[in-house]
Design an enzyme around this catalytic site. Structure first.
Site, PDB file in Angstrom:
ATOM      1  N   ASN A 100       0.742  -1.238  -0.438  1.00  0.00           N
ATOM      2  CA  ASN A 100       0.270  -0.365  -0.027  1.00  0.00           C
ATOM      3  C   ASN A 100       0.366   1.452   0.099  1.00  0.00           C
ATOM      4  O   ASN A 100       1.806   1.273   1.499  1.00  0.00           O
ATOM      5  CB  ASN A 100      -0.595  -0.075   1.053  1.00  0.00           C
ATOM      6  CG  ASN A 100      -1.732   1.546   1.470  1.00  0.00           C
ATOM      7  OD1 ASN A 100      -1.500   2.347   0.785  1.00  0.00           O
ATOM      8  ND2 ASN A 100      -2.265   1.456   2.984  1.00  0.00           N
ATOM      9  N   LYS A 158       0.040   4.643  -0.097  1.00  0.00           N
ATOM     10  CA  LYS A 158      -0.729   5.507   0.100  1.00  0.00           C
ATOM     11  C   LYS A 158      -0.281   6.750  -0.741  1.00  0.00           C
ATOM     12  O   LYS A 158       0.254   6.325  -1.481  1.00  0.00           O
ATOM     13  CB  LYS A 158       0.433   5.401   1.665  1.00  0.00           C
ATOM     14  CG  LYS A 158       0.134   4.142   2.689  1.00  0.00           C
ATOM     15  CD  LYS A 158      -0.407   4.503   3.848  1.00  0.00           C
ATOM     16  CE  LYS A 158      -0.085   3.249   4.761  1.00  0.00           C
ATOM     17  NZ  LYS A 158      -0.235   3.110   5.974  1.00  0.00           N
ATOM     18  N   HIS A 217     -10.032   1.061   4.569  1.00  0.00           N
ATOM     19  CA  HIS A 217      -8.009   1.265   5.863  1.00  0.00           C
ATOM     20  C   HIS A 217      -8.702   2.175   6.815  1.00  0.00           C
ATOM     21  O   HIS A 217      -8.843   2.942   6.881  1.00  0.00           O
ATOM     22  CB  HIS A 217      -7.419   1.802   3.964  1.00  0.00           C
ATOM     23  CG  HIS A 217      -5.530   1.772   4.675  1.00  0.00           C
ATOM     24  ND1 HIS A 217      -6.026   2.888   5.985  1.00  0.00           N
ATOM     25  CD2 HIS A 217      -4.672   0.891   4.612  1.00  0.00           C
ATOM     26  CE1 HIS A 217      -4.161   2.000   6.008  1.00  0.00           C
ATOM     27  NE2 HIS A 217      -4.102   1.408   5.634  1.00  0.00           N
ATOM     28  N   GLU A 254      -6.884   4.931   7.785  1.00  0.00           N
ATOM     29  CA  GLU A 254      -6.409   6.317   7.576  1.00  0.00           C
ATOM     30  C   GLU A 254      -8.185   6.640   7.116  1.00  0.00           C
ATOM     31  O   GLU A 254      -7.740   8.183   6.944  1.00  0.00           O
ATOM     32  CB  GLU A 254      -5.719   6.190   6.568  1.00  0.00           C
ATOM     33  CG  GLU A 254      -4.230   6.165   7.499  1.00  0.00           C
ATOM     34  CD  GLU A 254      -3.325   5.325   6.743  1.00  0.00           C
ATOM     35  OE1 GLU A 254      -2.832   5.595   5.207  1.00  0.00           O
ATOM     36  OE2 GLU A 254      -2.145   4.932   7.058  1.00  0.00           O
ATOM     37  N   GLU A 299      -5.482  -4.431  10.674  1.00  0.00           N
ATOM     38  CA  GLU A 299      -4.930  -4.180  10.876  1.00  0.00           C
ATOM     39  C   GLU A 299      -5.215  -2.794  12.057  1.00  0.00           C
ATOM     40  O   GLU A 299      -6.033  -2.359  12.119  1.00  0.00           O
ATOM     41  CB  GLU A 299      -4.359  -2.803   9.760  1.00  0.00           C
ATOM     42  CG  GLU A 299      -4.226  -3.741   7.977  1.00  0.00           C
ATOM     43  CD  GLU A 299      -3.986  -2.591   7.449  1.00  0.00           C
ATOM     44  OE1 GLU A 299      -2.501  -2.879   7.182  1.00  0.00           O
ATOM     45  OE2 GLU A 299      -4.557  -1.871   7.389  1.00  0.00           O
ATOM     46  N   GLY A 315       2.251   2.137  10.512  1.00  0.00           N
ATOM     47  CA  GLY A 315       3.011   3.674  10.783  1.00  0.00           C
ATOM     48  C   GLY A 315       3.791   4.039  12.270  1.00  0.00           C
ATOM     49  O   GLY A 315       5.176   5.420  11.955  1.00  0.00           O
ATOM     50  N   SER A 361       2.975  -1.749  10.653  1.00  0.00           N
ATOM     51  CA  SER A 361       4.269  -2.253  10.592  1.00  0.00           C
ATOM     52  C   SER A 361       5.223  -3.709  10.432  1.00  0.00           C
ATOM     53  O   SER A 361       6.069  -4.356  10.701  1.00  0.00           O
ATOM     54  CB  SER A 361       4.671  -1.851  12.712  1.00  0.00           C
ATOM     55  OG  SER A 361       4.481  -0.457  12.464  1.00  0.00           O
ATOM     56  N   GLY A 401       2.922  -1.128   4.224  1.00  0.00           N
ATOM     57  CA  GLY A 401       2.875   0.454   3.680  1.00  0.00           C
ATOM     58  C   GLY A 401       4.173   0.771   3.809  1.00  0.00           C
ATOM     59  O   GLY A 401       4.288   0.694   2.829  1.00  0.00           O
TER      60      GLY A 401
HETATM   61  P1  PGA Z   1       2.717   0.003   7.707  1.00  0.00           P
HETATM   62  O1  PGA Z   1       1.196   0.252   6.996  1.00  0.00           O
HETATM   63  O2  PGA Z   1       3.321  -1.293   7.066  1.00  0.00           O
HETATM   64  O3  PGA Z   1       3.966   1.895   7.132  1.00  0.00           O
HETATM   65  O4  PGA Z   1       2.680   0.439   9.107  1.00  0.00           O
HETATM   66  C1  PGA Z   1       0.652  -0.400   7.061  1.00  0.00           C
HETATM   67  C2  PGA Z   1      -0.473   0.205   5.836  1.00  0.00           C
HETATM   68  O5  PGA Z   1      -1.281   0.961   6.643  1.00  0.00           O
HETATM   69  O6  PGA Z   1      -1.834  -0.558   5.529  1.00  0.00           O
END
Ligand code: PGA
Length: 251
Positions: free
Chosen positions: A9, A11, A95, A97, A167, A173, A213, A234
């Site tokens: 992803n 983003k 997601h 976000e 998630e 993140g 992460s 991500g």
């Molecule tokens: P991250 O994001 O691997 O940077 O934690 C994962 C995601 O939001 O899909």
């Protein structure tokens, strides 16, 4: 029996040049990998170019969102038909976000999941609890509600198109990965719930990714769990070396 599935992803990251470099780097590094399904989800504006760069590769294209209507007066939105038209197979929906920054509700996400399936796309449907919800012991309740509401009105046959991505919001993140044990515990709960909704046979076939992460150094441990069927990545998906290493670890 479930083929592992690793999706990146991106983003709201990269630019045209960076997106193309990432795509061609991954195409080279992952040539010949056929025991893992791999997808990348660039920003909308780079989908066509990245899709072209990935042509005749084993890496599928996904988008990060869609709008559930097919066309019309929805300024700024992108439909599933448009995503199919530029070569997308997958679409990330729900997601955290989008839930927490853009205010998407379970009801809207459900409309999007249904529209994606009906339009021939494969949704990567995300769920996950906030830190305060975990600390209050509400993880199962929150995640169950999200799964039930997001998949409402979908029959067992159509549910097979869906990958669920667990998630935990506190792990996204932040560098704080869920432990393998925490991931497996929620994945098993989700699979049991999918069994109630769609029957045990369908639940056994549906893939559940972990996200939050995920990195090269925790991939093996996370993927060793019986109910962790893949990763939604991500930050680490923005580096050819890291993402390729994760896919190769699983392959
Ligand atoms: P991250 O994001 O691997 O940077 O934690 C994962 C995601 O939001 O899909």
């Amino acid at each position: 029996m479930r083929k592992p599935f690793i999706a990146g992803n991106w983003k709201m990251n990269t630019n045209q040049r960076g997106a193309l470099a990432l795509a061609s780097g991954l195409k080279d590094r992952l040539a010949g990998v056929d025991t893992v399904d791999v997808a990348v989800c660039p920003p909308f504006v780079y989908l066509a170019a990245v899709g072209a760069a990935l042509s005749s590769s084993n890496i599928a294209l996904g988008a990060q969102n869609l709008y559930h209507e097919r066309n019309g007066a929805f300024t700024g939105e992108i439909s599933g038909d448009m995503l199919k038209d530029v070569g997308c197979s997958y679409v990330i929906l729900g997601h955290s976000e989008r839930r927490h920054i853009l205010g998407e509700t379970d009801d809207l996400i459900n409309k999007k999941v249904r529209a994606a399936i009906d339009g021939g796309l494969l949704p990567i449907f995300c769920v996950g609890e906030l830190l305060e919800e975990r600390e209050a012991g509400r993880t199962h309740d929150v995640v169950s509600e999200q799964v039930k509401n997001g998949l409402e009105g979908i029959d067992a046959e159509r549910a097979l198109a869906v990958t669920v991505a667990y998630e935990p919001v506190w792990a996204i993140g932040t560098g704080k990965t869920a432990t393998a044990e925490q991931a497996q515990e929620v994945h098993a709960m989700i699979r049991a719930l999918l069994g109630e909704l769609f029957g045990a046979d369908v639940a056994q076939q549906m893939r559940i990714q972990y996200g939050g992460s995920a990195k090269p150094n925790n991939t093996a441990e996370l993927m060793a769990n019986p109910d962790v069927d893949g990763l939604l990545v991500g930050g680490a998906s923005l580096k050819v070396e890291d993402f390729a290493a994760m896919v190769q670890t699983v392959a």
